[in-house]
Design an enzyme around this catalytic site. Structure first.
Site, short mmCIF file in Angstrom:
data_model
loop_
_atom_site.label_atom_id
_atom_site.label_comp_id
_atom_site.label_asym_id
_atom_site.label_seq_id
_atom_site.Cartn_x
_atom_site.Cartn_y
_atom_site.Cartn_z
N LYS A 9 -7.01 -11.02 -2.04
CA LYS A 9 -7.80 -10.28 -1.05
C LYS A 9 -9.19 -10.90 -0.86
CE LYS A 9 -5.36 -5.88 -1.83
NZ LYS A 9 -5.51 -4.42 -2.05
N TYR A 49 -1.11 -2.80 6.90
CA TYR A 49 -1.20 -1.58 6.08
C TYR A 49 -0.86 -0.32 6.90
CZ TYR A 49 -3.16 -3.85 1.91
OH TYR A 49 -3.34 -4.59 0.78
N ASN A 112 -9.64 -4.51 -4.96
CA ASN A 112 -8.87 -4.71 -6.19
C ASN A 112 -8.16 -6.06 -6.25
OD1 ASN A 112 -6.93 -4.17 -4.36
ND2 ASN A 112 -6.10 -2.35 -5.37
N HIS A 115 -2.94 -8.05 -3.66
CA HIS A 115 -1.84 -7.20 -3.19
C HIS A 115 -0.53 -7.70 -3.79
CE1 HIS A 115 0.93 -5.13 -0.47
NE2 HIS A 115 1.57 -6.28 -0.38
N GLU A 126 6.91 -7.95 4.56
CA GLU A 126 5.55 -8.48 4.40
C GLU A 126 5.52 -10.01 4.45
OE1 GLU A 126 4.01 -4.72 1.67
OE2 GLU A 126 4.04 -6.72 0.80
#
Ligand code: ADP
Ligand code: MG
Length: 140
Positions: A9, A49, A112, A115, A126
């Site tokens: 990310k 998302y 975080n 993913h 995805e």
């Protein structure tokens, strides 16, 4: 062999952690099948998302995921989906197991670091969001 989609990310890229995180992933036995760096537009991050669009954190998540470049990676391994979820740890780094990528590097539940797909079915969807068939021909 199973496949999963990882995304390093924007916080991972900003913190200069692409190298160490990829090392941890490959040392855990994952093979990299495809990899790219992309700065998502808000609508593109939002599409990825979309399942979370009714959640209170959706707006912040879209802003974060479009705040800088990220690195989607297709990984291969036996049991790739479950093993990668175990390697990254819980969504909230405070709850993540010792030694997991999120426990080691993430600041909070929103930012975080990484993913990981949560099922084989979502992994396929995805992977198709970021990569074309020609990127996914295994030559190892
Ligand atoms: P995971 O990435 O562990 O599969 P989810 O699919 O539940 O977690 O959520 C997707 C992403 O949305 C998380 O990785 C995180 O970046 C963000 N997120 C989830 N829950 C929260 C929350 N309560 N507050 C802020 N951001 C969140
Ligand atoms: Mg998820």
């Amino acid at each position: 062999m199973e496949r999963t989609l990882a995304i390093l990310k924007p916080d991972c890229v900003r913190k200069n952690l692409i190298g160490p995180v990829i090392s941890q992933i490959t040392e855990a036995g994952f093979k990299i099948l495809a990899l790219r760096m992309v700065h998502l537009a808000p609508h593109t991050a939002g599409g990825f998302y979309a399942v979370h669009r009714e959640r209170p954190f959706y707006k912040d998540l879209v802003a974060f995921m479009s705040s800088g470049p990220c690195v989607p990676i297709v990984l291969e391994k036996e049991n790739a989906v479950a093993d990668f979820r175990a390697l990254i740890g819980a969504t909230d780094p405070k709850e993540a197991e010792e030694g997991t990528i999120r426990q080691l590097h993430a600041d909070n539940k929103g930012e975080n670091i990484v993913h990981g797909s949560d099922s084989d079915e979502n992994a396929a969807i995805e992977i198709g969001y970021f990569f074309q068939g020609l990127d996914l021909v295994s030559t190892h």
